[in-house]
Design a protein around this motif. Structure first.
Motif, mmCIF file in Angstrom:
data_model
loop_
_atom_site.group_PDB
_atom_site.id
_atom_site.type_symbol
_atom_site.label_atom_id
_atom_site.label_comp_id
_atom_site.label_asym_id
_atom_site.label_seq_id
_atom_site.Cartn_x
_atom_site.Cartn_y
_atom_site.Cartn_z
ATOM 1 N N ASN A 115 24.294 33.849 -48.947
ATOM 2 C CA ASN A 115 24.033 35.473 -48.779
ATOM 3 C C ASN A 115 23.726 36.299 -50.342
ATOM 4 O OD1 ASN A 115 23.737 38.632 -48.169
ATOM 5 N ND2 ASN A 115 22.853 37.201 -46.141
ATOM 6 N N THR A 116 22.313 36.577 -50.906
ATOM 7 C CA THR A 116 23.236 37.572 -51.594
ATOM 8 C C THR A 116 23.801 38.671 -51.889
ATOM 9 O OG1 THR A 116 21.325 38.964 -51.088
ATOM 10 C CG2 THR A 116 20.402 37.247 -52.966
ATOM 11 N N ASP A 117 25.131 38.441 -51.035
ATOM 12 C CA ASP A 117 25.433 40.352 -50.044
ATOM 13 C C ASP A 117 27.279 39.313 -50.952
ATOM 14 O OD1 ASP A 117 24.888 42.387 -49.659
ATOM 15 O OD2 ASP A 117 23.977 42.266 -47.667
ATOM 16 N N ASN A 118 27.207 37.932 -50.928
ATOM 17 C CA ASN A 118 28.761 37.045 -51.550
ATOM 18 C C ASN A 118 28.331 37.249 -52.801
ATOM 19 O OD1 ASN A 118 30.483 35.352 -51.634
ATOM 20 N ND2 ASN A 118 29.499 34.267 -49.832
ATOM 21 N N PRO A 119 30.003 37.443 -53.211
ATOM 22 C CA PRO A 119 30.039 37.964 -54.468
ATOM 23 C C PRO A 119 29.662 36.470 -55.751
ATOM 24 C CG PRO A 119 31.978 38.921 -53.441
ATOM 25 C CD PRO A 119 30.573 38.421 -52.703
ATOM 26 N N GLN A 186 14.926 27.274 -40.342
ATOM 27 C CA GLN A 186 16.227 27.924 -39.707
ATOM 28 C C GLN A 186 17.356 28.033 -40.823
ATOM 29 O OE1 GLN A 186 15.903 24.565 -36.905
ATOM 30 N NE2 GLN A 186 15.969 25.974 -35.520
ATOM 31 N N GLY A 187 17.679 27.311 -41.672
ATOM 32 C CA GLY A 187 18.830 27.283 -42.609
ATOM 33 C C GLY A 187 18.628 28.813 -43.532
ATOM 34 N N ILE A 188 17.582 28.298 -43.659
ATOM 35 C CA ILE A 188 17.511 29.666 -44.786
ATOM 36 C C ILE A 188 17.445 30.774 -44.739
ATOM 37 C CG2 ILE A 188 15.564 31.165 -45.956
ATOM 38 C CD1 ILE A 188 14.818 28.574 -46.810
ATOM 39 N N LYS A 189 16.702 31.813 -42.762
ATOM 40 C CA LYS A 189 17.031 32.743 -41.691
ATOM 41 C C LYS A 189 18.750 32.609 -41.512
ATOM 42 C CE LYS A 189 12.754 32.796 -39.284
ATOM 43 N NZ LYS A 189 11.731 32.584 -38.663
ATOM 44 N N THR A 190 19.136 31.727 -41.159
ATOM 45 C CA THR A 190 21.464 32.113 -41.129
ATOM 46 C C THR A 190 21.715 32.284 -41.952
ATOM 47 O OG1 THR A 190 20.405 29.583 -39.493
ATOM 48 C CG2 THR A 190 22.965 30.457 -39.983
ATOM 49 N N VAL A 191 21.429 31.900 -42.971
ATOM 50 C CA VAL A 191 21.945 32.435 -44.813
ATOM 51 C C VAL A 191 21.652 33.903 -44.803
ATOM 52 C CG1 VAL A 191 22.893 32.295 -46.839
ATOM 53 C CG2 VAL A 191 22.360 30.442 -45.209
ATOM 54 N N GLY A 193 20.459 36.120 -42.802
ATOM 55 C CA GLY A 193 21.038 36.900 -41.439
ATOM 56 C C GLY A 193 22.555 37.453 -41.761
ATOM 57 N N ASN A 194 23.780 36.288 -42.563
ATOM 58 C CA ASN A 194 25.061 36.340 -42.587
ATOM 59 C C ASN A 194 25.531 36.140 -43.731
ATOM 60 O OD1 ASN A 194 27.954 35.631 -41.757
ATOM 61 N ND2 ASN A 194 27.469 34.470 -40.044
ATOM 62 N N PRO A 195 25.696 37.285 -44.393
ATOM 63 C CA PRO A 195 26.774 37.020 -45.717
ATOM 64 C C PRO A 195 27.832 36.154 -45.820
ATOM 65 C CG PRO A 195 26.446 39.632 -44.708
ATOM 66 C CD PRO A 195 26.178 38.749 -43.680
ATOM 67 N N ASN A 196 28.563 35.667 -44.858
ATOM 68 C CA ASN A 196 29.786 34.852 -44.929
ATOM 69 C C ASN A 196 29.191 33.561 -45.207
ATOM 70 O OD1 ASN A 196 31.379 37.214 -45.178
ATOM 71 N ND2 ASN A 196 31.163 37.585 -42.509
ATOM 72 N N ALA A 197 27.993 33.389 -44.678
ATOM 73 C CA ALA A 197 27.315 32.123 -44.196
ATOM 74 C C ALA A 197 26.978 31.145 -45.408
ATOM 75 C CB ALA A 197 26.070 32.257 -43.261
ATOM 76 N N ILE A 198 27.008 30.275 -46.004
ATOM 77 C CA ILE A 198 27.047 29.115 -46.513
ATOM 78 C C ILE A 198 26.418 27.757 -45.892
ATOM 79 C CG2 ILE A 198 29.179 27.356 -46.328
ATOM 80 C CD1 ILE A 198 28.753 26.960 -48.926
ATOM 81 N N GLY A 199 25.019 27.146 -46.278
ATOM 82 C CA GLY A 199 24.362 26.342 -45.733
ATOM 83 C C GLY A 199 23.745 25.572 -47.923
ATOM 84 N N TYR A 200 22.753 24.354 -46.707
ATOM 85 C CA TYR A 200 22.171 24.065 -47.897
ATOM 86 C C TYR A 200 21.041 23.417 -47.463
ATOM 87 C CZ TYR A 200 23.208 20.078 -44.869
ATOM 88 O OH TYR A 200 23.856 18.943 -43.760
ATOM 89 N N GLY A 213 12.025 38.153 -51.706
ATOM 90 C CA GLY A 213 12.980 38.655 -51.669
ATOM 91 C C GLY A 213 14.151 38.556 -50.330
ATOM 92 N N THR A 214 13.842 37.282 -50.039
ATOM 93 C CA THR A 214 15.122 37.125 -48.835
ATOM 94 C C THR A 214 16.008 36.679 -49.409
ATOM 95 O OG1 THR A 214 13.052 35.764 -47.810
ATOM 96 C CG2 THR A 214 15.644 35.344 -47.560
ATOM 97 N N PRO A 215 17.292 37.852 -48.436
ATOM 98 C CA PRO A 215 18.196 37.029 -49.106
ATOM 99 C C PRO A 215 18.964 36.249 -49.919
ATOM 100 C CG PRO A 215 18.577 38.935 -47.075
ATOM 101 C CD PRO A 215 17.154 37.828 -47.227
ATOM 102 N N ILE A 216 19.149 35.228 -50.400
ATOM 103 C CA ILE A 216 19.355 34.296 -50.184
ATOM 104 C C ILE A 216 19.829 33.781 -52.309
ATOM 105 C CG2 ILE A 216 18.912 33.176 -48.083
ATOM 106 C CD1 ILE A 216 16.976 31.448 -49.613
#
Length: 279
Positions: A115-119, A186-191, A193-200, A213-216
């Motif tokens: 997520n883009t909110d993850n530093p 689904q993976g993109i939507k999950t990450v 929508g969750n600032p603490n998620a990691i996916g591939y 503009g999707t926040p990933i």
């Protein structure tokens, strides 16, 4: 008399040769394609296959191409069972799939997304492995916030999972997943929508969504940015072929679709999906 006959024969022969040569230069008009072609498999390739199908239908109005998703495993199973004429498989064929033949139509890369909110802006391969094994469970341990990590993994049968586990030398049974998802969206939507998620997910899909503009954000691997351009120049290591697979030698409509999908006539469609066209 003999000389005149010879000259006449020569002229007639030349005339026949000229007519034959002219006929050979005339473009052949292939019969229009018709009927229904069923294609199933990888969600990564399905949108591209659909667009290729629509373009082929434009010049063949009696042809209907039905593209369905369900993962690479479904593509393989349906072709073997005769439920689909062509399977979509976004990976190399496995050792136990030698009964099938693959035709590559493009290349794609798989990237790690946050997520883009993850530093956190970079993770080593070892850190990614430890996160997926549950050995690192908090973002503060890799330079992030004090927050539990939500591990997003792919479902069995997804070629992205196969590529991910092969690259990182992981067993899917050892992965400590918080969430199991199916396709890339689904993976993109999950990450997202969750600032603490990691996916591939597919790099092409992620790059497009981030641009919309999707926040990933995509993380680099071994110092190389996860981008379509780096898949193209083959500097990004986590990449794969996008294949059409068949059980028997392609002919008729199946061959026509495969030939068209591998041609320069669809390179614009490949690029629009953020994949890398064949050279």
């Amino acid at each position: 008399m003999i000389r005149e006959a010879a000259l006449g024969l020569s002229f007639a022969t030349l005339t026949l040769l000229a007519v034959t040569a002219f006929a050979a230069e005339e473009p052949s008009t292939a019969a229009p394609l018709s009927g229904q072609l069923t294609i199933t498999g990888a969600s990564t390739i399905a949108p591209l296959a659909s667009e290729i199908g629509k373009r082929l239908e434009e010049t063949n109005p009696d042809l209907r191409i039905d593209v369905q998703t369900g993962g690479s495993a479904r593509g393989v199973a349906d072709v073997r069972a005769g439920l689909a004429a062509i399977g979509l498989v976004s990976r190399k064929l496995k050792d136990d799939e030698t009964d099938l033949t693959a035709f590559t139509i493009a290349r794609d890369g798989v990237g790690i997304i946050l997520n883009t909110d993850n530093p956190v802006s970079v993770l080593t391969d070892e850190q990614i492995v430890d996160i997926y094994l549950g050995k690192i469970a908090n973002w503060k341990d890799v330079g992030g916030k004090d927050a539990p990590i939500t591990v997003v993994n792919k479902a069995e049968g997804r070629s992205t999972l196969d590529l991910f586990t092969h690259y990182f030398k992981l067993k899917n049974s050892d992965i400590k997943a918080s969430v199991v998802i199916g396709d890339n969206q689904q993976g993109i939507k999950t990450v997202a929508g969750n600032p603490n998620a990691i996916g591939y997910v597919s790099i092409g899909t992620a790059e497009f969504e981030a641009g919309q503009g999707t926040p990933i954000k995509l993380l680099p691997l071994k110092g190389v940015a996860a981008s379509v351009e780096n898949v193209r120049n083959e500097t990004f290591s986590l990449a794969r072929p996008l294949n059409l697979v068949v059980k028997t030698a392609p002919e008729g409509t199946v061959k026509s679709f495969i030939d068209f999908a591998q041609s320069k006539d669809v390179h614009d469609l490949v690029k629009e999906q953020f994949f890398v066209p064949l050279q």
